[in-house]
Design a protein around this motif. Sequence first.
Motif, PDB file in Angstrom:
ATOM      1  N   GLU A 137       9.543  20.963  15.926  1.00 16.35           N
ATOM      2  CA  GLU A 137       9.036  20.425  14.598  1.00 16.35           C
ATOM      3  C   GLU A 137       9.212  18.776  14.796  1.00 16.35           C
ATOM      4  OE1 GLU A 137      10.347  20.826  10.191  1.00 16.35           O
ATOM      5  OE2 GLU A 137      10.697  22.504  11.490  1.00 16.35           O
ATOM      6  N   ALA A 138      10.211  18.235  15.207  1.00 14.59           N
ATOM      7  CA  ALA A 138      10.469  17.007  15.384  1.00 14.59           C
ATOM      8  C   ALA A 138       9.120  16.410  16.047  1.00 14.59           C
ATOM      9  CB  ALA A 138      11.718  16.629  16.183  1.00 14.59           C
ATOM     10  N   SER A 139       8.719  16.916  17.319  1.00  5.57           N
ATOM     11  CA  SER A 139       7.566  16.230  17.854  1.00  5.57           C
ATOM     12  C   SER A 139       6.208  16.246  17.368  1.00  5.57           C
ATOM     13  CB  SER A 139       7.312  16.904  19.229  1.00  5.57           C
ATOM     14  OG  SER A 139       8.439  16.438  20.114  1.00  5.57           O
ATOM     15  N   GLN A 140       5.971  17.489  16.577  1.00  6.41           N
ATOM     16  CA  GLN A 140       4.667  17.555  15.978  1.00  6.41           C
ATOM     17  C   GLN A 140       4.673  16.785  14.648  1.00  6.41           C
ATOM     18  OE1 GLN A 140       1.880  19.226  16.863  1.00  6.41           O
ATOM     19  NE2 GLN A 140       3.232  19.176  18.831  1.00  6.41           N
ATOM     20  N   ALA A 141       5.734  16.162  14.162  1.00  2.00           N
ATOM     21  CA  ALA A 141       6.093  15.531  12.994  1.00  2.00           C
ATOM     22  C   ALA A 141       5.457  14.091  13.404  1.00  2.00           C
ATOM     23  CB  ALA A 141       7.423  15.509  12.504  1.00  2.00           C
TER      24      ALA A 141
END
Length: 341
Positions: free
Chosen positions: A220-224
């Motif tokens: 989730e952190a990277s895709q954000a």
Amino acid sequence: MASVQPPAASRELSNPPSDGVSNLRFSNHSDHLLVSSWDKTVRLYDASANVLRGEFMHGGAVLDCCFHDDSSGFSASADNTVRRLVFNHGKEDILGKHEAPVRCVEYSYSAGQVITGSWDKKLKCWDPRGASGQERTLVGTYPQPERIYSLSLVGNRLVVATAGRHVNIYDLRNMSQPEQRRESSLKYQTRCVRCYPNGTGYALSSVEGRVAMEFFDLSEASQAKKYAFKCHRKSEAGRDIVYPVNAIAFHPIYGTFATGGCDGFVNVWDGNNKKRLYQYSKYPTSIAALSFSRDGRLLAVASSYTYEEGDKPHEPDAIFVRSINEIEVKPKPKVYPNPPA
């Protein structure tokens, strides 16, 4: 037609192709530049010396090219062939074939394989050490959902962009199926995909004046962190005129990147800070391809009309080699306000 002067820090290569430039690539070992063209040739230049070192004729338009090393390279042709080019001897042979024009070719140093993508909706991997013209050089065939438009490699990772906005991501060590199957986050047809030099993701451009910045990590952190931005467009009489973004090239040292559009402009971007660093003076016609040299000192620019507006009078095809000033490509440090006393 009035002559258009090239931008100041650019010099024009002599003996350019006589028809549209499909791609150009700098060597990883020198300032040699390989250029593929719709005039059925692949040309090898010494970009620093402005000398044509070799020329190879094919049976159809050449849609892509890449280096193996400074003594050989590979090409992808509309005559459905994949060819190996031996520069020192001026010789070529057919490495293999597809069932339709071959749009893309890449050489993977990590796998020691040539990777080709075709409008026959197939990805193929080849061992270039096999006997000339023998199908035993074919390592594998991998069906794709649509015609292949663009390929990019970083390390063992391969990104395949096809018609229908499909994006397949492979690990070259296990090609049995894609690691990830994605859809482009841009609404319109993909024009170019290029992996970040640090291996964390890829940039994707479309015919509709946009670039998407994507990350491989599915957390989730990277895709954000992913985002898209508008570029290569202008407002005229109250309406937006939008140009396809044909080319993306990453700077090998700083990780910033250049984009080239049908508006004839080359822009340099700092993707991490979401800023444009530089815009070069307008080139004579559409930017068809871009490539930085291995040390980032030079940028090769193909100024070559790409027929987005149909068959109309246009400037001759030309290749410019620009000397890069660090200020044009180096990210600017973030300036933080002084803390209150």
